[in-house]
Design an enzyme around this catalytic site. Structure first.
Site, PDB file in Angstrom:
ATOM      1  N   ASN A 150     -16.692  28.028  20.520  1.00  0.00           N
ATOM      2  CA  ASN A 150     -17.192  27.387  19.307  1.00  0.00           C
ATOM      3  C   ASN A 150     -18.696  27.125  19.330  1.00  0.00           C
ATOM      4  O   ASN A 150     -19.342  27.089  18.299  1.00  0.00           O
ATOM      5  CB  ASN A 150     -16.456  26.070  19.052  1.00  0.00           C
ATOM      6  CG  ASN A 150     -16.203  25.274  20.303  1.00  0.00           C
ATOM      7  OD1 ASN A 150     -15.796  25.821  21.328  1.00  0.00           O
ATOM      8  ND2 ASN A 150     -16.446  23.986  20.249  1.00  0.00           N
ATOM      9  N   GLN A 178     -11.561  29.615  16.861  1.00  0.00           N
ATOM     10  CA  GLN A 178     -12.839  30.133  16.380  1.00  0.00           C
ATOM     11  C   GLN A 178     -12.769  31.629  16.095  1.00  0.00           C
ATOM     12  O   GLN A 178     -13.500  32.147  15.259  1.00  0.00           O
ATOM     13  CB  GLN A 178     -13.951  29.842  17.390  1.00  0.00           C
ATOM     14  CG  GLN A 178     -14.287  28.374  17.503  1.00  0.00           C
ATOM     15  CD  GLN A 178     -14.908  27.795  16.235  1.00  0.00           C
ATOM     16  OE1 GLN A 178     -15.478  28.505  15.406  1.00  0.00           O
ATOM     17  NE2 GLN A 178     -14.794  26.483  16.073  1.00  0.00           N
ATOM     18  N   HIS A 200      -8.666  24.855   8.840  1.00  0.00           N
ATOM     19  CA  HIS A 200      -9.950  24.403   8.275  1.00  0.00           C
ATOM     20  C   HIS A 200     -11.148  25.216   8.762  1.00  0.00           C
ATOM     21  O   HIS A 200     -12.268  24.996   8.310  1.00  0.00           O
ATOM     22  CB  HIS A 200     -10.150  22.893   8.477  1.00  0.00           C
ATOM     23  CG  HIS A 200     -10.487  22.444   9.858  1.00  0.00           C
ATOM     24  ND1 HIS A 200     -11.779  22.224  10.265  1.00  0.00           N
ATOM     25  CD2 HIS A 200      -9.712  22.145  10.918  1.00  0.00           C
ATOM     26  CE1 HIS A 200     -11.782  21.791  11.518  1.00  0.00           C
ATOM     27  NE2 HIS A 200     -10.541  21.744  11.940  1.00  0.00           N
ATOM     28  N   THR A 235       8.682  16.447   8.308  1.00  0.00           N
ATOM     29  CA  THR A 235       8.815  17.150   7.031  1.00  0.00           C
ATOM     30  C   THR A 235       7.573  18.009   6.807  1.00  0.00           C
ATOM     31  O   THR A 235       6.447  17.556   6.993  1.00  0.00           O
ATOM     32  CB  THR A 235       8.991  16.137   5.877  1.00  0.00           C
ATOM     33  OG1 THR A 235      10.146  15.346   6.194  1.00  0.00           O
ATOM     34  CG2 THR A 235       9.195  16.832   4.539  1.00  0.00           C
ATOM     35  N   CYS A 323     -17.084  18.170  17.448  1.00  0.00           N
ATOM     36  CA  CYS A 323     -16.216  17.193  18.090  1.00  0.00           C
ATOM     37  C   CYS A 323     -16.987  16.333  19.088  1.00  0.00           C
ATOM     38  O   CYS A 323     -16.599  15.223  19.359  1.00  0.00           O
ATOM     39  CB  CYS A 323     -15.078  17.899  18.796  1.00  0.00           C
ATOM     40  SG  CYS A 323     -14.502  19.284  17.868  1.00  0.00           S
TER      41      CYS A 323
HETATM   42  N1  PLP Z   1     -10.202  24.774  19.511  1.00  0.00           N
HETATM   43  C1  PLP Z   1     -11.452  25.104  19.174  1.00  0.00           C
HETATM   44  C2  PLP Z   1     -12.151  26.206  19.904  1.00  0.00           C
HETATM   45  C3  PLP Z   1     -12.106  24.416  18.135  1.00  0.00           C
HETATM   46  O1  PLP Z   1     -13.353  24.754  17.806  1.00  0.00           O
HETATM   47  C4  PLP Z   1     -11.405  23.385  17.455  1.00  0.00           C
HETATM   48  C5  PLP Z   1     -12.046  22.602  16.375  1.00  0.00           C
HETATM   49  O2  PLP Z   1     -13.229  22.349  16.379  1.00  0.00           O
HETATM   50  C6  PLP Z   1     -10.088  23.097  17.848  1.00  0.00           C
HETATM   51  C7  PLP Z   1      -9.528  23.814  18.881  1.00  0.00           C
HETATM   52  C8  PLP Z   1      -9.296  22.001  17.204  1.00  0.00           C
HETATM   53  O3  PLP Z   1      -8.877  22.317  15.913  1.00  0.00           O
HETATM   54  P1  PLP Z   1      -8.277  21.175  14.971  1.00  0.00           P
HETATM   55  O4  PLP Z   1      -9.456  20.508  14.333  1.00  0.00           O
HETATM   56  O5  PLP Z   1      -7.417  21.869  13.980  1.00  0.00           O
HETATM   57  O6  PLP Z   1      -7.504  20.259  15.835  1.00  0.00           O
END
Ligand code: PLP
Length: 379
Positions: A150, A178, A200, A235, A323
């Site tokens: 990412n 990604q 998303h 659900t 994150c």
């Molecule tokens: N894995 C990677 C490489 C990501 O970039 C992300 C989100 O930034 C995720 C997992 C997590 O995805 P989610 O936001 O749907 O939990």
């Protein structure tokens, strides 16, 4: 002022077609897909249509697709399934550059007596397959490696890892969050056992994910219940599943074409910046990279300062993964690459199918001006 959104690895704008497909399921089509009368069966049919679109996108069978609440849930489910269905095996191999949902699960498992090998990366962010092979033990239960990173955009050799995993009879989990939509994914070529996707990142809604589970592997749910063929209780989030299905179908229709255009814009952005400024360093593997990502740094320029100045012009980029970008700690990915962050701290620029050439031109102009100004000020 027009917003220029260049942080598509953090999240993406929801597509109009996706949104319009979702709306009836938030209004009139509210039946429970488990109900036997038509209000429910109609909704169940739509869920299965989405399952088919997602399966087609990754070369899977419909029955191998489980809808979850997010890719973080998918990642944790895959890891916990691997260890619970193979009690006694206590060793897992992963990398130093995984997403927090993988990393934090590994840290938790270390506390529970599991041994984790974190594969190192070189200065370009690449792993070494011989280190992977040498790390394999009798009691290795799982290899978990992301398909694309990412932060720097590197693509990891999923098919080669899959082969190694199969030769040693070890489960292989792929975080493809990604990668999806940016590079082709075929679970048969990768020969993975489990794989995660999130809506998303592909112009779908937040809060809906997918866990692919290869037909025939033992599976113990994380959330027990009868939905998703007894593999994930709760659900079904109908509207979001329908939205994800449309997002997947849209990718099938035009992702190859979009990615060519996106890559050309990304390369143009880098070339123009490099030809106008000295002291530019791009992180990651220049050749083996997702087409939309540039982790770009400017000698002596603080990435956060640059990011906030760009925000002043309604241009949005990040300085690390969304994150962890609020944390004071430098990115674990760049740390693993031994990046000299005092000299070169990167902004991450990530494009999408909505990014226009005019936006890239405007971004390049602003970056050149701001970097020149900041360097002058800091002299
Ligand atoms: N894995 C990677 C490489 C990501 O970039 C992300 C989100 O930034 C995720 C997992 C997590 O995805 P989610 O936001 O749907 O939990």
């Amino acid at each position: 002022m027009h917003e220029i959104y260049l942080d598509n690895n953090a999240t993406t704008k929801i597509d109009e077609e996706v949104l319009n497909a979702m709306l009836p399921y938030l209004k009139s089509e509210f039946g429970n897909p488990s109900s036997l009368y038509s209000m429910g069966t109609k909704v169940k049919e739509e869920i299965d249509k989405s399952r088919k679109s997602v399966a087609d996108l990754i070369g899977a069978k419909q029955e191998e697709i489980i809808f979850t609440s997010c890719a973080s849930e998918s990642n944790v489910t895959a890891i916990m399934n691997a260890i619970r269905s193979n009690e006694g095996k206590k060793h897992i191999i992963t990398t130093k550059v995984e997403h927090a949902s993988i990393m934090e699960t590994m840290h938790y498992l270390e506390g529970k007596g599991y041994e984790i090998t974190y594969l190192s990366v070189d200065e370009n962010g690449n792993i070494d397959l011989s280190e992977l092979e040498n790390s394999i033990r009798e009691d290795t239960v799982l290899i978990a490696v992301m398909m694309a990173n990412n932060e720097i955009g590197n693509i990891y050799p999923a098919s080669e890892i899959g082969k190694i995993a199969k030769e040693h009879d070890i489960l292989f989990h792929v975080d493809a969050v990604q990668a999806v939509g940016k590079i082709k994914i075929d679970v048969e070529k990768i020969i993975c056992d489990t794989l995660s996707i999130s809506a998303h990142k592909i112009h779908g809604p937040k809060g809906i994910g997918v866990l692919y589970v290869r037909d025939g592997i033992p599976f113990i749910p994380l959330i027990f219940g009868h939905q998703e063929d007894n593999r994930r209780g709760g659900t079904e989030n109908t509207a979001y599943i329908v939205g994800l299905g449309v997002a997947a179908r849209r990718l099938l229709e035009h992702m190859d074409e979009d990615n060519k255009r996106i890559e050309r814009l990304r390369d143009k952005l880098e070339d123009e910046i490099i030809s106008s400024l000295d002291g530019v360093l791009i992180y990651g593997d220049k050749k083996n990279r997702m087409p939309n990502t540039s982790s770009i740094s400017f000698l002596g320029v603080d990435a956060n300062e640059l990011m906030f100045m760009l925000e002043g012009f309604n241009i949005y980029v990040s300085t690390g993964s969304a994150c962890n970008s609020r944390e004071a700690e430098p990115s674990h990915v760049l740390k693993a690459m031994n990046a000299d962050l005092d000299k070169y701290s990167p902004i991450r620029v990530s494009l999408s199918e909505y990014t226009t050439e005019d936006e890239i031109d405007e971004f390049v102009k602003k970056v050149i001006n701001i970097v020149t100004m900041l360097r002058h000020k800091n002299k």
